[in-house]
Design a protein around this motif. Structure first.
Motif, PDB file in Angstrom:
ATOM      1  N   GLU A  29       0.833  -1.192   0.000  1.00 20.81           N
ATOM      2  CA  GLU A  29       0.000   0.000   0.000  1.00 20.81           C
ATOM      3  C   GLU A  29       0.874   1.250   0.000  1.00 20.81           C
ATOM      4  N   ALA A  30       0.251   2.391  -0.230  1.00 16.39           N
ATOM      5  CA  ALA A  30       0.981   3.658  -0.247  1.00 16.39           C
ATOM      6  C   ALA A  30       1.763   3.818   1.047  1.00 16.39           C
ATOM      7  N   GLY A  31       3.022   4.157   0.938  1.00 13.47           N
ATOM      8  CA  GLY A  31       3.875   4.365   2.099  1.00 13.47           C
ATOM      9  C   GLY A  31       4.560   3.108   2.616  1.00 13.47           C
ATOM     10  N   GLU A  32       4.143   1.930   2.134  1.00 17.35           N
ATOM     11  CA  GLU A  32       4.775   0.683   2.566  1.00 17.35           C
ATOM     12  C   GLU A  32       5.969   0.369   1.674  1.00 17.35           C
ATOM     13  N   TRP A  33       7.029  -0.176   2.266  1.00 16.90           N
ATOM     14  CA  TRP A  33       8.221  -0.557   1.519  1.00 16.90           C
ATOM     15  C   TRP A  33       9.083  -1.443   2.401  1.00 16.90           C
ATOM     16  N   TYR A  34      10.069  -2.085   1.788  1.00 21.42           N
ATOM     17  CA  TYR A  34      11.050  -2.847   2.553  1.00 21.42           C
ATOM     18  C   TYR A  34      12.377  -2.890   1.821  1.00 21.42           C
ATOM     19  N   SER A 113      30.106 -11.789  13.560  1.00 22.18           N
ATOM     20  CA  SER A 113      30.967 -12.795  12.937  1.00 22.18           C
ATOM     21  C   SER A 113      31.816 -13.456  14.008  1.00 22.18           C
ATOM     22  N   ASP A 114      32.117 -14.729  13.812  1.00 29.79           N
ATOM     23  CA  ASP A 114      33.015 -15.406  14.754  1.00 29.79           C
ATOM     24  C   ASP A 114      34.463 -14.986  14.530  1.00 29.79           C
ATOM     25  N   ASP A 115      34.774 -14.426  13.355  1.00 30.59           N
ATOM     26  CA  ASP A 115      36.137 -14.023  13.000  1.00 30.59           C
ATOM     27  C   ASP A 115      36.271 -12.504  13.118  1.00 30.59           C
ATOM     28  N   PRO A 116      37.009 -12.002  14.092  1.00 30.88           N
ATOM     29  CA  PRO A 116      37.129 -10.557  14.294  1.00 30.88           C
ATOM     30  C   PRO A 116      37.921  -9.832  13.197  1.00 30.88           C
ATOM     31  N   ASN A 117      38.509 -10.581  12.272  1.00 37.62           N
ATOM     32  CA  ASN A 117      39.259  -9.953  11.177  1.00 37.62           C
ATOM     33  C   ASN A 117      38.642 -10.225   9.813  1.00 37.62           C
ATOM     34  N   ARG A 118      37.423 -10.713   9.797  1.00 36.92           N
ATOM     35  CA  ARG A 118      36.738 -11.072   8.547  1.00 36.92           C
ATOM     36  C   ARG A 118      36.391  -9.822   7.745  1.00 36.92           C
ATOM     37  N   GLU A 119      36.595  -9.886   6.424  1.00 34.74           N
ATOM     38  CA  GLU A 119      36.145  -8.831   5.516  1.00 34.74           C
ATOM     39  C   GLU A 119      34.753  -9.208   5.031  1.00 34.74           C
ATOM     40  N   ILE A 120      33.841  -8.260   5.127  1.00 36.64           N
ATOM     41  CA  ILE A 120      32.427  -8.520   4.844  1.00 36.64           C
ATOM     42  C   ILE A 120      31.903  -7.466   3.881  1.00 36.64           C
ATOM     43  N   THR A 121      31.050  -7.910   2.975  1.00 37.38           N
ATOM     44  CA  THR A 121      30.344  -6.983   2.099  1.00 37.38           C
ATOM     45  C   THR A 121      28.880  -7.000   2.491  1.00 37.38           C
ATOM     46  N   LEU A 122      28.354  -5.823   2.762  1.00 36.88           N
ATOM     47  CA  LEU A 122      26.951  -5.645   3.098  1.00 36.88           C
ATOM     48  C   LEU A 122      26.248  -5.127   1.844  1.00 36.88           C
ATOM     49  N   ASN A 123      25.220  -5.858   1.391  1.00 34.29           N
ATOM     50  CA  ASN A 123      24.433  -5.463   0.221  1.00 34.29           C
ATOM     51  C   ASN A 123      23.023  -5.111   0.657  1.00 34.29           C
ATOM     52  N   TRP A 124      22.344  -4.304  -0.138  1.00 32.69           N
ATOM     53  CA  TRP A 124      20.940  -4.017   0.119  1.00 32.69           C
ATOM     54  C   TRP A 124      20.214  -3.909  -1.206  1.00 32.69           C
ATOM     55  N   SER A 125      18.943  -4.293  -1.183  1.00 39.86           N
ATOM     56  CA  SER A 125      18.117  -4.213  -2.391  1.00 39.86           C
ATOM     57  C   SER A 125      16.690  -3.888  -1.998  1.00 39.86           C
ATOM     58  N   SER A 126      16.012  -3.194  -2.895  1.00 45.85           N
ATOM     59  CA  SER A 126      14.627  -2.816  -2.658  1.00 45.85           C
ATOM     60  C   SER A 126      14.002  -2.379  -3.967  1.00 45.85           C
ATOM     61  N   GLU A 127      12.712  -2.579  -4.076  1.00 49.52           N
ATOM     62  CA  GLU A 127      11.973  -2.030  -5.206  1.00 49.52           C
ATOM     63  C   GLU A 127      11.515  -0.611  -4.888  1.00 49.52           C
ATOM     64  N   ALA A 128      11.715  -0.183  -3.656  1.00 51.89           N
ATOM     65  CA  ALA A 128      11.302   1.154  -3.216  1.00 51.89           C
ATOM     66  C   ALA A 128      12.298   2.204  -3.699  1.00 51.89           C
ATOM     67  N   ASP A 148      23.170   5.698  -4.116  1.00 45.27           N
ATOM     68  CA  ASP A 148      24.391   6.099  -4.820  1.00 45.27           C
ATOM     69  C   ASP A 148      25.604   5.227  -4.521  1.00 45.27           C
ATOM     70  N   ALA A 149      25.488   4.278  -3.628  1.00 42.27           N
ATOM     71  CA  ALA A 149      26.662   3.545  -3.155  1.00 42.27           C
ATOM     72  C   ALA A 149      26.876   2.217  -3.881  1.00 42.27           C
ATOM     73  N   GLY A 150      26.215   2.026  -5.031  1.00 39.93           N
ATOM     74  CA  GLY A 150      26.356   0.748  -5.713  1.00 39.93           C
ATOM     75  C   GLY A 150      25.692  -0.356  -4.922  1.00 39.93           C
ATOM     76  N   GLN A 151      24.896   0.023  -3.951  1.00 43.07           N
ATOM     77  CA  GLN A 151      24.142  -0.867  -3.089  1.00 43.07           C
ATOM     78  C   GLN A 151      25.008  -1.917  -2.403  1.00 43.07           C
ATOM     79  N   GLN A 152      26.231  -1.489  -2.021  1.00 38.38           N
ATOM     80  CA  GLN A 152      27.067  -2.363  -1.201  1.00 38.38           C
ATOM     81  C   GLN A 152      28.125  -1.559  -0.456  1.00 38.38           C
ATOM     82  N   TYR A 153      28.602  -2.150   0.635  1.00 35.02           N
ATOM     83  CA  TYR A 153      29.618  -1.528   1.467  1.00 35.02           C
ATOM     84  C   TYR A 153      30.490  -2.651   2.018  1.00 35.02           C
ATOM     85  N   THR A 154      31.796  -2.557   1.783  1.00 33.89           N
ATOM     86  CA  THR A 154      32.730  -3.578   2.255  1.00 33.89           C
ATOM     87  C   THR A 154      33.540  -3.014   3.424  1.00 33.89           C
ATOM     88  N   PHE A 155      33.681  -3.827   4.458  1.00 36.91           N
ATOM     89  CA  PHE A 155      34.386  -3.399   5.660  1.00 36.91           C
ATOM     90  C   PHE A 155      35.063  -4.610   6.285  1.00 36.91           C
TER      91      PHE A 155
END
Length: 183
Positions: A29-34, A113-128, A148-155
């Motif tokens: 509905e109007a205003g709903e998104w995820y 994460s169980d590994d305190p030195n792990r490199e992780i990429t966080l992605n996000w997607s939405s039709e909103a 604008d971030a290419g829908q990902q962030y690596t840390f």
């Protein structure tokens, strides 16, 4: 024991699958998104995480908020929405929905994460439309415009097993109006 564990995992996955299927099946509905959040590192992947706004959701616990199971083995990588403030429903969640709001608001989540030195990429997607949405790394202070971030962030976990983030939705109409004011 393995049969019980498999049953718990299957049940939790089924509940989350039903929620996301229900979101796709019904017209929002109007205003709903995820927004779906995904954490990836090598062969590890956590895709079962959703935040957003639904008309019948609340600021506190409601039936759209699904519990996240604690990791049962290593290695692990998981995203959680921690809610120690939800009284009888306090805990970690895989989904966090709010009611439709007309002003700025945010969600706090953690990558674990169980590994305190792990490199992780966080992605996000939405039709909103993600205009006015920001990902904020609470450790470095890095702020990324979601669209604008290419829908990902690596840390890198930076020596810790928990990394805090915030997903911010700004009221772009109000922000634009306020930025036009002369101080």
């Amino acid at each position: 024991m393995n049969n019980i564990l498999l049953k718990i995992l299957t049940s939790s996955f089924l509940c989350f699958s039903l929620l996301t299927t229900a979101l796709h099946a019904r017209e929002l509905e109007a205003g709903e998104w995820y927004v779906r959040l995904t954490a990836i590192s090598g062969d590890l992947k956590d895709t079962g995480n959703v935040l957003g706004q639904l008309k019948d959701s609340k600021r506190s616990y409601d039936l759209h908020d699904l519990k996240e199971l604690s990791p049962f083995a290593t290695p692990y990588l998981t995203i959680v929405f921690p809610h120690p403030d939800w009284g009888d429903h306090a805990g970690d969640y895989a989904s966090d929905f709010l009611g439709i709001r007309g002003r700025s608001h945010s969600w706090t989540f953690e990558v674990r994460s169980d590994d305190p030195n792990r490199e992780i990429t966080l992605n996000w997607s939405s039709e909103a439309d993600m205009t006015g949405m920001l990902l904020v790394d609470r450790v470095t202070g890095t702020k990324l415009e979601a669209q604008d971030a290419g829908q990902q962030y690596t840390f890198n976990m930076g020596g810790e097993t928990v990394r805090g983030f915030e997903w911010v939705v700004r009221d772009t109409k109000r922000d634009k109006k306020n930025s036009n004011k002369i101080n």
